[in-house]
Design an enzyme around this catalytic site. Sequence first.
Site, short mmCIF file in Angstrom:
data_model
loop_
_atom_site.label_atom_id
_atom_site.label_comp_id
_atom_site.label_asym_id
_atom_site.label_seq_id
_atom_site.Cartn_x
_atom_site.Cartn_y
_atom_site.Cartn_z
N CYS A 39 0.83 -1.20 0.00
CA CYS A 39 0.00 0.00 0.00
C CYS A 39 0.87 1.26 0.00
O CYS A 39 1.94 1.27 0.58
CB CYS A 39 -0.88 0.03 1.24
SG CYS A 39 -1.81 -1.48 1.44
N ARG A 76 4.78 0.63 -6.32
CA ARG A 76 4.75 -0.28 -5.17
C ARG A 76 3.71 -1.36 -5.34
O ARG A 76 3.71 -2.35 -4.61
CB ARG A 76 4.44 0.51 -3.89
CG ARG A 76 5.58 1.41 -3.45
CD ARG A 76 5.12 2.35 -2.38
NE ARG A 76 4.85 1.67 -1.13
CZ ARG A 76 5.72 1.58 -0.13
NH1 ARG A 76 6.90 2.11 -0.26
NH2 ARG A 76 5.41 0.97 0.98
N TRP A 90 -3.13 -2.57 -1.68
CA TRP A 90 -2.77 -3.90 -2.19
C TRP A 90 -3.49 -4.85 -1.24
O TRP A 90 -3.10 -4.99 -0.07
CB TRP A 90 -1.25 -4.07 -2.14
CG TRP A 90 -0.74 -5.28 -2.85
CD1 TRP A 90 -0.48 -5.39 -4.18
CD2 TRP A 90 -0.39 -6.54 -2.27
NE1 TRP A 90 0.01 -6.64 -4.45
CE2 TRP A 90 0.08 -7.37 -3.31
CE3 TRP A 90 -0.42 -7.06 -0.96
CZ2 TRP A 90 0.51 -8.67 -3.09
CZ3 TRP A 90 0.01 -8.35 -0.76
CH2 TRP A 90 0.47 -9.14 -1.82
N ASN A 113 -1.53 1.01 6.21
CA ASN A 113 -0.74 -0.01 5.54
C ASN A 113 -0.32 -1.01 6.62
O ASN A 113 0.01 -0.62 7.73
CB ASN A 113 0.51 0.65 4.92
CG ASN A 113 1.37 -0.35 4.17
OD1 ASN A 113 0.94 -1.47 3.90
ND2 ASN A 113 2.57 0.06 3.82
N GLY A 114 -0.36 -2.29 6.29
CA GLY A 114 0.04 -3.32 7.26
C GLY A 114 -1.13 -4.22 7.59
O GLY A 114 -2.13 -4.25 6.88
N GLU A 143 17.06 -17.07 -9.89
CA GLU A 143 16.68 -15.66 -10.08
C GLU A 143 16.12 -15.46 -11.50
O GLU A 143 15.13 -14.73 -11.68
CB GLU A 143 17.90 -14.77 -9.83
CG GLU A 143 17.79 -13.32 -10.30
CD GLU A 143 16.58 -12.56 -9.76
OE1 GLU A 143 15.94 -13.03 -8.82
OE2 GLU A 143 16.26 -11.50 -10.31
N LYS A 188 12.49 -13.85 -12.52
CA LYS A 188 12.44 -12.66 -13.40
C LYS A 188 11.46 -12.94 -14.54
O LYS A 188 10.61 -12.12 -14.87
CB LYS A 188 13.85 -12.39 -13.94
CG LYS A 188 14.21 -11.01 -14.28
CD LYS A 188 14.24 -9.99 -13.17
CE LYS A 188 13.98 -10.39 -11.81
NZ LYS A 188 13.80 -9.72 -10.69
N GLU A 210 7.78 -13.18 -13.21
CA GLU A 210 7.23 -11.90 -12.74
C GLU A 210 6.62 -11.07 -13.86
O GLU A 210 5.55 -10.49 -13.69
CB GLU A 210 8.34 -11.06 -12.07
CG GLU A 210 8.63 -11.44 -10.65
CD GLU A 210 9.80 -10.65 -10.08
OE1 GLU A 210 9.63 -10.03 -9.03
OE2 GLU A 210 10.90 -10.64 -10.68
N HIS A 268 16.80 -35.98 -12.04
CA HIS A 268 16.11 -36.60 -10.91
C HIS A 268 14.61 -36.24 -10.91
O HIS A 268 13.96 -36.36 -9.87
CB HIS A 268 16.76 -36.18 -9.60
CG HIS A 268 18.20 -36.60 -9.51
ND1 HIS A 268 18.58 -37.92 -9.41
CD2 HIS A 268 19.35 -35.88 -9.56
CE1 HIS A 268 19.90 -37.98 -9.38
NE2 HIS A 268 20.39 -36.76 -9.47
N LYS A 307 6.25 -3.96 -5.18
CA LYS A 307 7.69 -3.69 -5.11
C LYS A 307 8.23 -3.91 -3.70
O LYS A 307 9.32 -4.45 -3.52
CB LYS A 307 7.93 -2.24 -5.54
CG LYS A 307 9.37 -1.81 -5.52
CD LYS A 307 10.11 -2.39 -6.68
CE LYS A 307 11.59 -2.10 -6.66
NZ LYS A 307 12.33 -3.14 -7.40
C1 G6P Z 1 9.16 -8.13 -3.74
C2 G6P Z 1 9.67 -7.58 -5.05
C3 G6P Z 1 10.96 -8.29 -5.45
C4 G6P Z 1 11.98 -8.21 -4.33
C5 G6P Z 1 11.41 -8.72 -3.00
C6 G6P Z 1 12.33 -8.39 -1.84
O1 G6P Z 1 8.71 -9.43 -3.91
O2 G6P Z 1 8.71 -7.72 -6.07
O3 G6P Z 1 11.50 -7.69 -6.62
O4 G6P Z 1 13.10 -8.96 -4.67
O5 G6P Z 1 10.16 -8.09 -2.73
O6 G6P Z 1 12.40 -7.00 -1.71
P1 G6P Z 1 13.59 -6.22 -1.06
O7 G6P Z 1 13.16 -4.79 -1.12
O8 G6P Z 1 13.74 -6.73 0.34
O9 G6P Z 1 14.80 -6.49 -1.88
#
Ligand code: G6P
Length: 593
Positions: free
Chosen positions: A2, A28, A76, A102-103, A471, A475, A478, A494, A588
């Site tokens: 949020c 965000r 969110w 938020n929270g 990773e 990517k 996402e 396996h 984010k």
């Molecule tokens: C969210 C974002 C990711 C990020 C993760 C951790 O899931 O979409 O891109 O890697 O949070 O965030 P941070 O700010 O702790 O790196």
Amino acid sequence: MCGIFGYLGPRNDAAHMALLGLKNLEYRGYDSWGVACKTDHHLEIEKHIGKISEVTNLKTELEQADTHLAIGHSRWATHGGVTENNAHPHLSQNGKIAIVHNGIIENYLELREELSAKGFKFVSETDTETIGHLIEFYYQGNFEQAFAKAIQRLQGRYAVLAIHKDHNLILAARKGSPLIVGVGSTENEFFIGSDVPAFLQYTNRVMYLDDDQMVIIGENGAYFLEISTKQVVEKRIITLDLDLESAEKGSFPHFMIKEIMEQKETIQRAINQDTKTIEILAEAIRKAHGTFFIGCGTAGKVALAGSYLFSRIAKKHVNFTFGSEFASYQDFLNEKALLVCISQSGETADTLEAIEVAKKKGVTVASIVNVESSTMARTSDIVLPIKAGPEKAVASTKATTSQLAILTLLAYATANRLKEGQYLLVSTAGEINDMLNPRYEDHIRKLADQIKEVESMYIIGKGLNYAIALEAAIKLQEVSYIHAEGFAGGELKHGPIALISQGTPCIAIVANDETKADILGNAMEVKARGGYIIGISPDNSEIFDYWIKVPDGGNTSPIVNIIPIQILAYHLAIVRKNNPDMPRNLAKSVTVK
Ligand code: G6P
């Protein structure tokens, strides 16, 4: 997560400013948004479901309203579906108090029951609505007192803003969720936001609200208090070294590609810093009895890569866990242990909670963060900033490679070979600068076009590049929404190899090190079953159906290898008509557990 915005000051279009503030926070992630403002003796509210990006004006009379006080929120969803009713701001029962939050209020069901028994009616499914009702319940003419009483009843993590129709005040409180007060250029002008970009166009002078504190923003100033003791807390005004331009897209169509291209400079910037802190952290790692690298999402994959870098370069075992899993290790923690948190935002709730667990055991906490003003940075004993500049696309790119660069440097420093590490990274940064040219992007764009219809793809790596395979998978997931999975190459036989059929793309990350023969062998096994092999490697191989050349980075191969995959993910998103900056369901900064 949020986004929160608040304004009190001499300008008279506060509601419109709230809309702009929320637009600046849209990276965000959100699903609905709303604004509340105070006009004479009324509270007016406008709420909507969906995107704020195309909205230029508020749709109701709020747009023209002559108002000096407004709050806004982009939501969110956590408690309750995405509906206008559940969108913030929420009003108290008598309509005199508006709340944004938020929270998560963990005891909201209990509070809801208690308030219902007192006759309060709930119109939303949110936990937030309880806050407005609670303040109304405690209100006897003194807004600050009622707010403080209500906040003390809340359990969980929160950032809350409240306004009242009879008071020219914004009241705010925080616990575990960020709130930053912006100090305007004219006297008694204040902003408040969940992140600095909310008000960066007006000011870069800020004061931080800390956990269990509240701030009273009024016409005569902003006063900070400890909520439980009501003791006044003096705050320093900090001028942030941030400019609007670095937080804008410039000539790029999306933040994601802008941030990918910025890696021409960001890696250099990451390593170009005061080596004193690097040496301090290296020494702490050498001395620690148990070092833990943690992170979530991409930062979690970087933490895993870090454990390989340390084993290879520093010959030092470090433990890796995701932030959300760290608490399971608490029995092994003592004052001699060290926790190293990796995070772009420095606000990820699972990592912050791991810090709380560690601190209770007397563990030293270090953080490798991008947002230097974040909660994580401010609660850590040692802070290594990665200096990547604002990262706005949800999918992390430049922060990832900067984090990897810092960990590589740290591993060299721990091995007392800092100079060698610096030399290697400077040379890698130069090679990345050369690599990121339009022809290179075009070569990857063609691949995206070719594989855009696939349902699944797989990525394999080994050693230093195992974490990069993981990773790469997130990517691709996402932003392209293609089912993608990363594996240690040796694990394929396996189980996962059963998933390979004619034409299934498999990205083989082939570093020029002792893992090369094994990964090529694994790629061969996939090819023999009809797989389409995309090789990311300094050298071509007859096994590859499509080759993406990367510089031979040696121990920096994780840094160079993830970049073409970031570009591929971006172009797959574009060709599949997805918005790469704001992927569905993601945020984010994940400030809830
Ligand atoms: C969210 C974002 C990711 C990020 C993760 C951790 O899931 O979409 O891109 O890697 O949070 O965030 P941070 O700010 O702790 O790196």
